[in-house]
Each structure stands twice: as C-alpha cells, then as structure tokens.
Design an enzyme around this catalytic site. Structure first.
Site, short mmCIF file in Angstrom:
data_model
loop_
_atom_site.label_atom_id
_atom_site.label_comp_id
_atom_site.label_asym_id
_atom_site.label_seq_id
_atom_site.Cartn_x
_atom_site.Cartn_y
_atom_site.Cartn_z
N TYR A 175 -6.26 5.83 5.11
CA TYR A 175 -6.45 4.80 4.09
C TYR A 175 -5.59 3.57 4.36
CZ TYR A 175 -5.74 2.20 -0.17
OH TYR A 175 -5.61 1.17 -1.05
N GLU A 195 0.83 -1.22 0.00
CA GLU A 195 0.00 0.00 0.00
C GLU A 195 0.86 1.26 0.00
OE1 GLU A 195 -2.99 0.25 -0.65
OE2 GLU A 195 -3.81 -1.73 -0.29
N ASP A 221 -9.58 5.64 -0.78
CA ASP A 221 -8.60 6.35 -1.60
C ASP A 221 -9.31 7.00 -2.79
OD1 ASP A 221 -9.23 4.21 -3.24
OD2 ASP A 221 -7.16 3.56 -3.56
#
Length: 346
Positions: free
Chosen positions: A117, A34, A135
C-alpha cells in the site's frame, strides 16, 4: 474505463481535505504521512506530522537523527517499530539513492517498513506511476461497489480487489485516482455499516447499494479476542525526579523509557519490594497506583502497582528524570501515560 474514475476524481477535486502533505506532495512527505496514518486518525496525526517534517525535513535528516530524539518525536503515536523502520529505510535511501526516495515501485517496496500500500501511494502520488494503493478504505469501497461477498481479510480477496482497482485506474492520473478512493472511504463510504450513499459520486453504479447490502459489506473475519495481560508498575520518585527504566532494544516498545514494570504478573507490594531489592532499590512505599488499561493490537495491558520514594544513584539501565527532562528527552509510551500522570512533584 472511466465509469468509476471520472466521477470519483471530479468529486475528489471538489471535496478533498486540505491536508499539509497534499499542499507539498513530495515523496518524502507522502511517505511520512502514510506511515503515520497506518494506525492513527488524520486529525490526531496532523500535529505529529507537522512537527516531524519541521525537525526532519528530508531523508538525510531522518537517517542521521539520534534514535532517542526520534522516539521522542514519535511519542504518542504508538507502534514505534514504524519509525524505527523509517530510519532504516532513510539510511538505505541515503546510501543507495542519493538521499531521494526512488521513483520505482519495486525499489520502494524493498525498503524496510514499506508494504504494498505505502509503495503504491508514494509511487502513484509522487511519481505518477500507475500502481495500486489498496488499504482498508479501498477494499471497503470496492466490496460495496461490486456487491462482493469476498472476505477482505483473505489474501485472495485482496488480490481480486487490487486487480479491480487497476482495471478502473486511469493510467495518466493514478495519484488523484488513488487519493480519491482513499478519501471516499474516509469521508463517505464509511465503515461499520454507515455509508453516506446519498452524497456518494458512485451511488448510481454501486451494486451493493442497489442490492440493499451496502451496510453489511465488506465481509471480514472477526478478529480474535485480545489477551488480557496483568502488568505491575512501580512509580518511584525522589529528589532528582522520577526513576525511569529503559525497555529492551528489541520487542514491544523497544528502547523506550517507562516506570519500573513487570509484565505478565500482578504482584503484591512485598513481592514488588523483593524484586526491586535485587537491583539495589530500597523503596519507601506510599500508596497504590490508580490502575489503568492500555489496548495493543493483540493484547490488553491491565496496569496496577504502587508509588513510592527512593534516593541514591539510578540502577544500571535506569535514569532519574526531572519534569523538564521527561517532557523534552525521554520517550515514555502512552501505555504508561495514566501511570505517569500520577507523579505529583513536590
């Protein structure tokens, strides 16, 4: 409940990309992926991801990694503050949580470099915690789904959409739901007015499509124009290789190596010569460099300069680097890749 999540998750199970961090979805693997994907396309990030987790397989290895080696592993991905924050977070994880990322949204959110997020992605996918992971992809999906004119760059709109994500979330399957939303935005509900509504599992209930507005959504404030900044570079080579200068430990591209560069000014050859003489460098100039341009988030570097030769010891804060050392040890930001390619070792 389920009107969005059920067809979405069914679609995801049939259409999900087989990505390495989905094959072994540990909290650490999800975290690394991520962070890498924040500013990088999946196809570009995959080789970096695989090399990174092979070299640094867990938070303890990341915490203990030499910072220069860490920057070299990250070279080419840009936004180096991401990996610096990852190392700080890994060191906290080792001190406070026994080397394992905590199964707690608030504790994850408190770690350096982990925002709402990323904390939501790790919490939901790795630990099954019903936390949202919102996101740009997810904002776009819900703006179109709800035919919303809310400006997604505004905090109030993000809060509104986050509430909608939670409203539709199946509490027993938060990870697949969040991943499915991300995947839908990446593969089907595409940005820049190009949604593939004909293959979307949510097309029948999409209010934006029904209103003929899907291509115009989401609404977002245009970004301000980037500032154009001149940079003068000196590509200096000699018998020992190419001369590299370490950037300051804080600020843009902190701690990385570069050819001599002066940001904010376009210098003539005599001006560059005078600047380098103040640190004891006497350069035999050869030719102008081919100018290059590099785009950052808020600025554009227009890089020009000259190449030349010099000999003797490297000034303080600099090193002579052979081709092998340049490839294996010294992390040079991609902003200077076009300049470094002009080095032609004899």
């Amino acid at each position: 409940m389920g009107a969005v999540s059920e067809p979405l998750i069914q679609w995801f199970e049939l259409n999900r990309r087989l990505l390495p961090f989905r094959q072994e979805p540990s909290a650490y693997h999800i975290w690394v992926s991520e962070i890498m994907l924040q500013q990088t396309r999946v196809s570009a990030a995959l080789p970096y991801y695989e090399r990174f987790v092979a070299e640094l397989p867990d938070p303890a290895a990341l915490a203990a990694c030499d910072p220069d080696k860490l920057r070299k592993l990250w070279q080419g991905l840009g936004y180096y503050s991401r990996v610096a924050n990852m190392q700080k977070a890994a060191q906290i994880v080792c001190r406070q949580y026994g080397g394992q990322l905590p199964a707690d949204y608030a504790a994850l959110r408190a770690l350096p470099g982990i925002g709402d997020y990323t904390a939501g992605a790790i919490a939901s996918i790795a630990f099954g915690i019903p936390a949202p992971a919102v996101d740009g992809n997810v904002l776009r999906v819900f703006a179109r789904l709800d035919n919303s004119s809310a400006d997604i760059t505004k905090p109030a709109a993000k809060r509104e959409f986050t509430a909608r994500v939670l409203e539709e979330m199946p509490k027993e399957r938060p990870g697949p739901y969040n991943e499915a939303l991300m995947e839908l935005g990446a593969l089907v509900c595409l940005p820049n007015g190009a949604p593939k509504c004909e293959v979307c599992p949510l097309a029948a209930q999409c209010k934006g499509r029904a209103a003929g507005r899907a291509e115009q959504l989401p609404v977002k404030t245009a970004k301000p124009e980037k500032t154009l900044v001149p940079v003068t570079a000196a590509l200096i080579t000699g018998p020992q290789g190419v001369l590299l200068q370490r950037r300051p430990s804080k600020g843009l591209l902190a701690g990385l190596w570069q050819p001599f560069a002066f940001e904010g000014t376009a210098m003539t050859q005599p001006e560059l010569d005078a600047a380098l003489r103040t640190i004891g460098l006497c350069v035999q100039w050869q030719a102008p460099l081919q100018s290059t341009r590099h785009v950052f988030t808020h600025r554009i570097w227009q890089i020009s300069g000259f190449c030349g030769t010099a000999a003797g010891p490297a000034p303080e804060g600099c090193v002579w680097a052979s081709r092998a050392e340049l490839n294996g040890e010294y992390a040079v930001p991609s902003a200077f890749a076009g300049i470094m390619r002009q080095w032609r070792p004899e």
